[in-house]
Every structure is written in structure tokens, then in C-alpha cells.
Design an enzyme around this catalytic site. Sequence first.
Site, PDB file in Angstrom:
ATOM      1  N   CYS A 105      46.004 -75.502  -2.033  1.00  0.00           N
ATOM      2  CA  CYS A 105      46.508 -76.512  -1.106  1.00  0.00           C
ATOM      3  C   CYS A 105      47.173 -75.870   0.102  1.00  0.00           C
ATOM      4  CB  CYS A 105      47.485 -77.436  -1.823  1.00  0.00           C
ATOM      5  SG  CYS A 105      48.844 -76.551  -2.637  1.00  0.00           S
ATOM      6  N   HIS A 114      53.237 -78.241  -3.432  1.00  0.00           N
ATOM      7  CA  HIS A 114      51.948 -78.741  -2.949  1.00  0.00           C
ATOM      8  C   HIS A 114      51.959 -78.879  -1.436  1.00  0.00           C
ATOM      9  CE1 HIS A 114      48.003 -80.450  -3.467  1.00  0.00           C
ATOM     10  NE2 HIS A 114      48.326 -81.455  -2.684  1.00  0.00           N
ATOM     11  N   ASN A 134      45.887 -85.168   2.215  1.00  0.00           N
ATOM     12  CA  ASN A 134      45.837 -84.300   1.041  1.00  0.00           C
ATOM     13  C   ASN A 134      44.502 -83.555   0.998  1.00  0.00           C
ATOM     14  OD1 ASN A 134      46.677 -83.071  -1.290  1.00  0.00           O
ATOM     15  ND2 ASN A 134      46.691 -84.917  -2.543  1.00  0.00           N
TER      16      ASN A 134
END
EC number: 3.4.22.-
Length: 331
Positions: free
Chosen positions: A136, A274, A298
Amino acid sequence: MTVAVFLAILCLRAALAAPRPDYSLDAEWEEWKRNNAKTYSPEEEKQRRAVWEENVKMIKWHTMQNGLWMNNFTIEMNEFGDMTGEEMRMMTDSSALTLRNGKHIQKRNVKIPKTLDWRDTGCVAPVRSQGGCGACWAFSVAASIESQLFKKTGKLIPLSVQNLIDCTVTYGNNDCSGGKPYTAFQYVKNNGGLEAEATYPYEAKLRHCRYRPERSVVKIARFFVVPRNEEALMQALVTYGPIAVAIDGSHASFKRYRGGIYHEPKCRRDTLDHGLLLVGYGYEGHESENRKYWLLKNSHGEQWGERGYMKLPRDQNNYCGIASYAMYPLL
């Protein structure tokens, strides 16, 4: 064998001790497998089915709370439905993300609009999926540079996440087991460039560094750390464009988020694992209702959340750490 893998195996073994399958869920289980292209050996299917059923129960409980107005966001069964909590945590960044309070180029008399969505300008590339690789951090860095490249040239070029995974190990990053956006920005700056996805495609695993300078499509002159407060974050977002951020994404509700403003009672502002791209902000309902949110991109594909995006509470004491680790590059 790593401790994380060992724990994941223990979780799966524990699932074997679960009661026999709920046969009333057979049709739903088969449909979920088809929709997510899941195939297992007979033994693994027993294990995954047990985990999946526990997740079904959790989702039903959350839905019931929604009916009682205890939540204002929804979750759903998605591609992560057969994964234990430990397995999902392995997909996030295992590195401890911390930064000193930073400085950024502060412009005076910046007009702050009531709402903002950088997608409307065309500077945000389509949502991608990191798959089972905990990269990520690389996706958020690449996405922030993509936006700056578009603002400068008018060209929206997906950049190589794999380039960052392969070539920042010497900077202390841990490829699919986590990394620090700060050092990824350092690499791009020091390296003098980054390749495009087209010439250095994503493989979701570590390989040797294959960067070639003649294929570089972008350079960054410098990058800045935003001071750890939401006012500075908003000003930087309005002034410079999408920003690489990190939050606490360790909760099952995050992995199965479907929509709405994400209120997770256990979310912490000092546990960041994240990386995402901050692309805007707004509010739901009337402005006076104080349902303000940050809009984030995301890297779990378009099937996750609101077509790959999520809303996080805004002006609520740095919720989930949204302002604790924020950076942007300048070309």
C-alpha cells in the site's frame, strides 16, 4: 517460517475445530466462491468455509447495529471473506510509520472551498489492486506523483509500483511486507526518476531492481511532510493536490468497508499501517450536521468500498491518524 505466517496457520487450524458448516449458507457460499474465483482443495475448503461463516456472522451483527443507528457506515462480504484477521493484517504495512512534525510550503490567502474532489480535475488515475502484497505504501506514493505529473503536463500516466517495491529494499523497505512512503519518495528523488506501469508492470512480489533511466517518465525535485494537524492537511490538499497519507487500517471493518463515513471505535491515530491517497473532502447531509469527511483512494480494487474509495471522519481529533503521516511531492 515467520511469526506472522505461523500465527496465520494457527488461526486456520483453530477454524478446523469449528462446528460443522451451516448448510443453510451453502448457496451463498457457492455464489461467493464463483464471484471471487475461489477454488480450494477439499481440506482447505473446510478451513476457509469456517472462517467465511464467522465473517458472515460479524457482518450480520454490524448490519443489525446499523439498523439501531449505532453505525453510519456499511460493510459487506467481499474478496477477503475467507481470510482470518491475522492474514488481513499481513496485507497491511508491518513497518511502524512515524514522522517528525514536518513543514510544507505554506501559501498565504489560500481560499478553502467547502468541498473538494481532485478526481473532478482528471488528475487521479483509476483505482488499482495490490492483491496479496502489502505494498500500500508504494501505491500511495506512486499515486501522489501521478497527480503531480498530470498537473504539470496534462498527462495521466500510471506509474510503476513494482519499480518502488524492487528498488527500495536498500532504503530499508520490506517489499510486500511493508515499507515507508518517506523512503520511497527519497528513492525517486535520489534515483532521478521512476518508470511507468507500462514498462515496469506490477507483479505483487519482490524481484530484482530492473529500473532503466531511459524509460523514466517522471522526476521529483523534492517532497514535503505536512504538519500533523488537519488544518495544515486541508491547506496542503487544496494548494498542491492529492497527498499520500497513512491510517490505522488494521480492523476487519476496514477490509470489508462498503460505504458511508467510516467510524471504527477501535481506530487509533498512533497505529499507522495502511497507505492511501487523500483526494478530497466534503460532508454528508447538511453542513450543520457535522458529518464531515475526508475522501481517500485505496488500493484494494474498485469492488472495495465506494468504487475503491472511502470516507473518513474529518475534524475529529485526527481520526485514525489521517494527519499523522502525510506527504506530497513537487516536480
